[in-house]
Write a protein that holds these residues in place. Structure first.
Motif, PDB file in Angstrom:
ATOM      1  N   CYS A  37      20.864  -1.527 -66.355  1.00 32.83           N
ATOM      2  CA  CYS A  37      22.291  -1.743 -66.624  1.00 32.83           C
ATOM      3  C   CYS A  37      23.103  -0.537 -66.146  1.00 32.83           C
ATOM      4  O   CYS A  37      22.573   0.563 -66.003  1.00 32.83           O
ATOM      5  CB  CYS A  37      22.467  -1.915 -68.128  1.00 32.83           C
ATOM      6  SG  CYS A  37      24.162  -2.220 -68.629  1.00 32.83           S
ATOM      7  N   HIS A  61      17.972  -2.302 -72.213  1.00 32.35           N
ATOM      8  CA  HIS A  61      18.312  -3.330 -73.204  1.00 32.35           C
ATOM      9  C   HIS A  61      18.407  -4.734 -72.601  1.00 32.35           C
ATOM     10  O   HIS A  61      18.701  -5.682 -73.304  1.00 32.35           O
ATOM     11  CB  HIS A  61      19.627  -2.977 -73.895  1.00 32.35           C
ATOM     12  CG  HIS A  61      20.771  -2.828 -72.943  1.00 32.35           C
ATOM     13  ND1 HIS A  61      21.080  -1.640 -72.348  1.00 32.35           N
ATOM     14  CD2 HIS A  61      21.627  -3.727 -72.444  1.00 32.35           C
ATOM     15  CE1 HIS A  61      22.089  -1.815 -71.520  1.00 32.35           C
ATOM     16  NE2 HIS A  61      22.448  -3.080 -71.558  1.00 32.35           N
ATOM     17  N   GLU A  62      18.180  -4.860 -71.282  1.00 35.94           N
ATOM     18  CA  GLU A  62      18.252  -6.187 -70.657  1.00 35.94           C
ATOM     19  C   GLU A  62      16.832  -6.608 -70.308  1.00 35.94           C
ATOM     20  O   GLU A  62      16.218  -6.010 -69.429  1.00 35.94           O
ATOM     21  CB  GLU A  62      19.061  -6.104 -69.351  1.00 35.94           C
ATOM     22  CG  GLU A  62      20.470  -5.612 -69.530  1.00 35.94           C
ATOM     23  CD  GLU A  62      21.221  -5.492 -68.198  1.00 35.94           C
ATOM     24  OE1 GLU A  62      20.662  -5.868 -67.144  1.00 35.94           O
ATOM     25  OE2 GLU A  62      22.358  -5.006 -68.224  1.00 35.94           O
ATOM     26  N   GLU A 140      21.599 -10.949 -70.558  1.00 34.37           N
ATOM     27  CA  GLU A 140      22.419  -9.977 -71.300  1.00 34.37           C
ATOM     28  C   GLU A 140      23.729  -9.648 -70.579  1.00 34.37           C
ATOM     29  O   GLU A 140      24.811  -9.786 -71.169  1.00 34.37           O
ATOM     30  CB  GLU A 140      21.595  -8.718 -71.604  1.00 34.37           C
ATOM     31  CG  GLU A 140      22.175  -7.869 -72.721  1.00 34.37           C
ATOM     32  CD  GLU A 140      23.179  -6.829 -72.270  1.00 34.37           C
ATOM     33  OE1 GLU A 140      23.860  -6.260 -73.115  1.00 34.37           O
ATOM     34  OE2 GLU A 140      23.290  -6.575 -71.046  1.00 34.37           O
TER      35      GLU A 140
HETATM   36 ZN   LIG Z   1      23.621  -4.212 -69.996  1.00 35.01          ZN
END
Ligand SMILES: [Zn+2]
Length: 344
Positions: A37, A61-62, A140
């Protein structure tokens, strides 16, 4: 397990850590694919504390993966389910972290991710069989854009301008198209990114020498406002670029009753004319994060065979080359979304 650890600017380490185990209410997910990200790149280039990625932590986090272990009290989820998660509700806030830190230190760059109090449709989302991991990994960032489009409250016949053809701008194109919107102009200064917008079905404009407003007028005609001012004929403008001039470019040229949705993070303050916000009855809305409903919308959008968002994945690296993948992701001229493939 092998875990990607953020150790500070330009420092990523692959470390051996114990594999997390699931308590009675929890889930452990084996990561299959993870996306890098802009937040991760920001931490890598400029430091992570202001984006909730602290040195010594797992991050990323993806991701999409397969449930490898599930607590006995968890209903609606089984080991073997293909899933993604809501990173902001991955743990309860009582763990001492805020929701940004909970999200940004999820550990998608590690082989296994732990979800506390796993709940289907809340923090764990089962992917339809028809949705591949290859494109599912975009859930996401698409949720971020889907939230912006959801709060724009569109009917489906509007005309939309998107500033920025990075990951979120191109996700906004897919989210708008999922709402039935066909008239979309995307502005950026990178021809290669604009080419992706074009392949997705948007009209692309390179604004490096200015001229966006004239271009929009040439495409959609000129609208005359309440005070006989000339306006662009766009119903919604989505800011996925975060540049200071955008807010005033919108206010100066917007037509009556149109909206600006701000998804990008702005680093600078701007002075605006409340008079013109009043005179044109403009709406300025901020879009932060997403809801479980936005995640479900994103999954449905990606699962639609007409969705072309997979075009934004420019490079795929094996997990063992995480550092090389980050160097590639920093090269914004030659990459949009860089993905880590744990099977490679
Ligand atoms: Zn992200």
């Amino acid at each position: 397990m092998k875990a990607g650890i953020y150790n500070g600017i330009k420092q990523i380490e692959m470390k051996e850590l114990p594999r997390p185990t699931a308590g009675d209410n929890d889930a452990v997910i084996r990561v299959v694919k993870a996306g890098i990200c802009g937040t991760d790149v920001h931490a890598y280039l400029a430091g992570g504390d202001d984006v909730g990625i602290h040195a010594g932590s797992q991050f990323g986090h993806e991701f999409v993966g397969v449930i490898s272990e599930i607590g006995k009290n968890v209903t609606g989820l089984r080991a073997g389910d293909r899933v993604t998660i809501c990173p902001t509700t991955r743990r309860s806030e009582s763990c001492g972290l805020n929701s940004t830190e909970i999200a940004d230190m999820t550990g998608a760059f590690s082989e296994y991710v732990y979800v506390e109090n796993a709940r289907a449709g809340y923090n764990v989302f089962v992917l339809p069989d028809s949705l591949s991991f290859e494109t599912g990994v975009l859930t996401e960032p698409l949720s971020v854009a889907s939230h912006g489009v959801a709060i724009a409250d569109l009917k489906g016949s509007e005309k939309a301008v998107v500033y920025g053809a990075g990951t979120i701008g191109l996700c906004a194109v897919a989210a708008l198209q999922n709402k039935g919107i066909r008239d979309i102009i995307v502005s950026d200064i990178s021809d290669s990114r604009l080419e992706v917008a074009r392949r997705m079905g948007a009209v692309a404009f390179n604004s490096k020498d200015g001229g966006l407003i004239e271009f929009i007028k040439s495409q959609w005609g000129v609208h005359t406002g309440n005070s006989s001012e000339e306006c662009i004929n766009a119903d919604v403008v989505i800011d996925c670029a975060g540049l200071p001039f955008i807010v005033n470019e919108f206010i100066d040229h917007a037509k009556t009753l149109s909206s600006l949705i701000i998804i990008a993070v702005h680093g600078k303050n701007v002075e605006i004319s409340p008079y013109w916000v009043l005179a044109k009855e403009l709406t300025l809305k901020g879009s932060r994060g997403y809801t479980p409903e936005d995640i479900l919308t994103a999954i449905r959008t990606l699962d639609d065979p007409s969705c072309r968002l997979g075009e934004i994945i420019t490079q795929v690296y094996p997990h063992s080359q995480l550092c090389r993948a980050f160097e590639q992701a920093c090269d914004a001229g030659n990459s949009i979304k860089v993905v880590i493939d744990y099977g490679k």
